[in-house]
Design an enzyme around this catalytic site. Structure first.
Site, PDB file in Angstrom:
ATOM      1  CB  CYS A  85      -1.001  -0.022   1.150  1.00  0.00           C
ATOM      2  SG  CYS A  85      -2.345   1.152   0.906  1.00  0.00           S
TER       3      CYS A  85
ATOM      4  CG  HIS B 246      -4.149  -3.228   2.845  1.00  0.00           C
ATOM      5  ND1 HIS B 246      -3.107  -2.945   3.702  1.00  0.00           N
ATOM      6  CD2 HIS B 246      -4.611  -2.031   2.429  1.00  0.00           C
ATOM      7  CE1 HIS B 246      -2.949  -1.637   3.812  1.00  0.00           C
ATOM      8  NE2 HIS B 246      -3.857  -1.056   3.051  1.00  0.00           N
TER       9      HIS B 246
ATOM     10  CD  GLU C 117      -2.306  -6.222   5.228  1.00  0.00           C
ATOM     11  OE1 GLU C 117      -1.899  -6.561   4.096  1.00  0.00           O
ATOM     12  OE2 GLU C 117      -2.288  -5.040   5.633  1.00  0.00           O
TER      13      GLU C 117
END
Lengths: 258, 201
Positions: free
Chosen positions: B79, B181, B183
């Site tokens: 990011c 992202h 995650e």
């Protein structure tokens, strides 16, 4: 290839448990927040929202623990709100694993908080929640859990918040909250057309058609709901199938067994 | 061991938890020695470009990242961390980044809602090891207002369409950037992090 509309279950947390009320009253215990978060993650929810509705400081610490446990268990984004009054409060929940923070009354009382938080953490993680209720011919912003009329115009406040650095706005229509008669489409559309940041419709979902209405006629980018999901009245998988058949861009629910 | 650069960025816990679930060892650190010892570096990022670069320089970590990357150590920017890999950014005035990738960070034009927030799908241009088992069209979670413009076409691994082409995965040798992202991108994101883990072991 396109950005999808989001379905967002909302979990109100009190003393470590998910609760649900009507028009912000008569709270009932529903479930363990981490279990419920996992269940929604697996069912294909696009995001989650957790509101800390406790008042005391000890309970606030329990809540930060829950944020961390949720972050450990799920691989979708979640927003945390409730009781965040300072940049330090915000940093605490972001550090615990929240992706975005939702601020409401504190931003009305201190609009600089939006600006400070956006500068420090980026505007993408600052969500402004507006509790709005129709008064005469306009929508007023209410604070303190919907009890106090600020006489601030909701549309003007949304625009102001965008300028200050809010990255998203959750519009909670107090009149329709918990009634299951549909979202407030007129209010949603008015705010969606007034700003150029994503809008989340909240308050009033009762049927799958209500979600479609919010995302189409209401021009919302996402729709948030609580009790219809908590009580199993609407299954997220069925809801997303339905919305996709309506021609809305929706992330398909496949396996979310992380 | 992966060194996750700690410069006070927002949500790093989720990344740590994701790596933990994949049994990939990592350490959140601002220590030069630890970063030098690590097998790979992750530069995370939630926040504002200026603040983040200032903080990196203050801690002297910009130089360590450059030195270690020059030794061919894998570096993954996520990011804002990806955006910092580029030469410059327009965010809050004109600012210099790490300059490890060619290109400039610009604001997403206002003909669409900004930030670009939510699940968008990947259009894969190069089938590199990082995207092993990731199919064209899989959804990942984006949340950003700026994007990498004027990058080298050969660095573009995958992009997403949001009025214009948003570089989603870029790679130039050992330097990798991911705009979304991983995650927070469900199973698809976990596959990508797992692939990164395999690239360094």
């Amino acid at each position: 290839m396109t950005l999808t509309k989001r379905i967002i279950p909302c979990l109100d947390v009190d003393k470590g448990r998910v609760v649900k009320g009507k028009k912000f009253q008569n709270l009932q215990d529903v479930a363990d927040p981490v279990d419920l978060a996992k269940k929604y993650n697996d069912a294909g929810a696009d995001e989650l929202v957790f509101y800390d509705i406790t008042a005391s400081n000890e309970d606030r610490d329990i809540f930060v623990d829950i944020v961390e446990k949720v972050a450990a268990e799920i691989a979708i984004p979640f927003t945390v709100g409730g009781g965040l009054r300072t940049v330090a409060d915000i940093q605490k929940v972001l550090r615990a694993g929240a992706d975005k923070v939702s601020i409401n009354s504190a931003a009305v009382k201190n609009p600089q908080l939006i600006k400070d938080a956006a500068e420090k953490f980026g505007r993408q993680c600052v969500v402004l929640a507006i509790d709005a209720k129709k008064v005469a011919d306009s929508w007023h912003v209410f604070i303190n859990g919907g009890r106090l009329d600020t006489e601030l115009d909701a549309i003007a406040w949304a625009k102001e918040a965008e300028k200050l650095g809010a990255g998203e706005i959750v519009i909670n229509a107090i009149d329709t909250d918990g009634e299951k008669n549909g979202y407030n489409l007129v209010l949603n559309k008015a705010i969606a057309e007034a700003v150029n940041i994503p809008i989340v419709a909240s308050g009033g979902a009762g049927t799958i058609q209500h979600f479609a209405d919010a995302l189409q006629a209401g021009k919302a980018d996402a729709a948030l709901a609580a009790s219809v999901f908590h009580y199993g009245e609407i299954n997220i998988r069925d809801l997303k199938d339905f919305l996709q058949k309506q021609g809305l861009p929706i992330r398909e629910v496949n396996e979310h067994d992380i | 061991m992966i060194a996750i650069i700690d410069y006070g960025a927002g949500n790093i816990k989720s990344l740590q938890f994701a790596l933990e679930r994949l049994a990939i060892p990592s350490l959140l650190t601002d220590s030069k020695a630890e970063i030098e010892k690590a097998d790979a570096i992750i530069l995370p990022g939630v926040g504002a470009f200026t603040d983040a670069m200032k903080q990196l320089r203050l801690l002297g970590l910009d130089e360590v990242i450059k030195t270690e990357t020059a030794k061919n150590k894998p570096l993954l920017g996520i990011c804002l961390g990806m955006q910092m890999l580029y030469e410059t950014s327009d965010e809050g005035g004109m600012h210099h980044g790490l300059g490890l990738l060619k290109g400039a960070i610009r604001r997403i034009p206002d003909n669409v809602k900004v930030p670009h927030m939510g699940w968008n799908n990947l259009d894969i241009h190069q089938k590199l090891p990082l995207l092993k088992h990731v199919e064209n069209g899989e959804y990942v979670y984006f949340v950003h207002s700026y994007y990498a413009a004027e990058g080298e076409p050969e660095d573009l691994v995958a992009d997403a369409r949001y009025s214009l082409s948003i570089p989603a995965v870029v790679q130039h040798g050992n330097v990798i950037g991911i705009q979304f992202h991983p995650e927070k991108s469900g199973k698809t994101g976990m596959k990508i992090l797992k692939n990164f883990g395999e690239m360094i072991s």
